[in-house]
Design a protein around this motif. Sequence first.
Motif, short mmCIF file in Angstrom:
data_model
loop_
_atom_site.label_atom_id
_atom_site.label_comp_id
_atom_site.label_asym_id
_atom_site.label_seq_id
_atom_site.Cartn_x
_atom_site.Cartn_y
_atom_site.Cartn_z
N VAL A 1 93.48 60.88 -57.46
CA VAL A 1 92.73 60.32 -56.51
C VAL A 1 91.38 59.90 -57.09
O VAL A 1 90.83 60.39 -57.78
CB VAL A 1 92.25 61.58 -55.47
CG1 VAL A 1 91.49 61.28 -54.34
CG2 VAL A 1 93.48 62.19 -54.72
N THR A 2 91.18 58.62 -56.46
CA THR A 2 89.89 57.87 -56.86
C THR A 2 89.09 57.69 -55.62
O THR A 2 89.75 57.36 -54.48
CB THR A 2 90.32 56.64 -57.58
OG1 THR A 2 90.94 56.88 -58.69
CG2 THR A 2 89.20 56.10 -57.91
N GLY A 3 88.08 57.96 -55.63
CA GLY A 3 87.07 57.63 -54.51
C GLY A 3 86.63 55.89 -54.25
O GLY A 3 86.33 55.52 -55.49
N VAL A 4 86.72 55.38 -53.40
CA VAL A 4 86.68 54.06 -53.20
C VAL A 4 84.85 53.84 -53.40
O VAL A 4 84.78 52.82 -53.99
CB VAL A 4 87.00 53.57 -51.70
CG1 VAL A 4 85.94 54.01 -50.59
CG2 VAL A 4 87.00 52.05 -52.00
N HIS A 5 84.17 54.61 -53.31
CA HIS A 5 82.64 54.46 -53.45
C HIS A 5 82.43 54.49 -54.77
O HIS A 5 81.28 53.90 -55.26
CB HIS A 5 82.01 55.62 -52.98
CG HIS A 5 82.35 57.16 -53.67
ND1 HIS A 5 83.49 57.59 -53.61
CD2 HIS A 5 81.35 57.77 -54.58
CE1 HIS A 5 83.51 58.74 -54.28
NE2 HIS A 5 82.33 58.85 -54.97
N THR A 6 83.34 54.81 -55.99
CA THR A 6 83.21 54.63 -57.29
C THR A 6 83.40 53.12 -57.74
O THR A 6 83.17 52.63 -58.81
CB THR A 6 83.89 55.67 -58.12
OG1 THR A 6 85.29 55.36 -57.96
CG2 THR A 6 83.52 56.88 -57.64
N ALA A 7 84.02 52.38 -56.97
CA ALA A 7 84.42 50.99 -57.24
C ALA A 7 83.30 50.03 -57.19
O ALA A 7 82.42 50.01 -56.35
CB ALA A 7 85.79 50.56 -56.26
#
Length: 241
Positions: free
Chosen positions: A62-68
């Motif tokens: 899982v990756t948070g879109v806010h870190t992109a």
Amino acid sequence: MNLLLLSNSTAPGRRYLDHALDEIRDVLGAARELLFVPYAGADHDRYTAQVAAALKPLGVGVTGVHTAADPARAVREADAVFTGGGNSFRLLKALHAHGLVTAVRERVAAGAPYLGSSAGTNMACPTLRTTNDMPIVQPPSFESFGLLPFQINPHYQDAPADRTHMGETRAERLTEFLQENDVPVVALREGTWLRRDGDRLALGGTEAGGVLFRRGAEPRELSTGHDLSALLTEPVRFDHR
């Protein structure tokens, strides 16, 4: 489209997403990386970590879109997208700010699985107009992903027979919506979800079932397993403002 739209993310006495893990596994299929959209909450890192812990048993990263650096690009490249619950108005404002309304719509139309819970389920509709949330912020538009041509009301509650609260019931609120919008509303009780697989749409989850609201008709009880595919051909009869 491949959609799983949960009424709630946590069932009483169970861990986060635990009640729906089998269905999540099925909808994700071969996808092993998931992009999480945490904007309905205030602490994006903590929220993303909660989702990552819940999906670890499935072998899903899982990756948070806010870190992109570029959230819209991250969506366009995602194997699957999950939008979590929280405040729908805060969520939608952030989605518009980061250019994600169109990005998610197009990525899901191209075949990426989409999961939503609560506010994230609201986002699958043409607008957020059937959310239960307080408008703590003002999005530039009520337009959401439009992955379905009808509305959903998560966390639907029936009025208790001996109620002392004199405010409107959830059914009365949805009747008010239908006075202004001729669009079906599927109300999901806790523990239930909608699953769309291509042109098929069905109600899943617990035996609590749901309720279908239509303008000019009595609310219709829906049992778990009910085929709602006919709703996918409904025309959208209101704008998104």
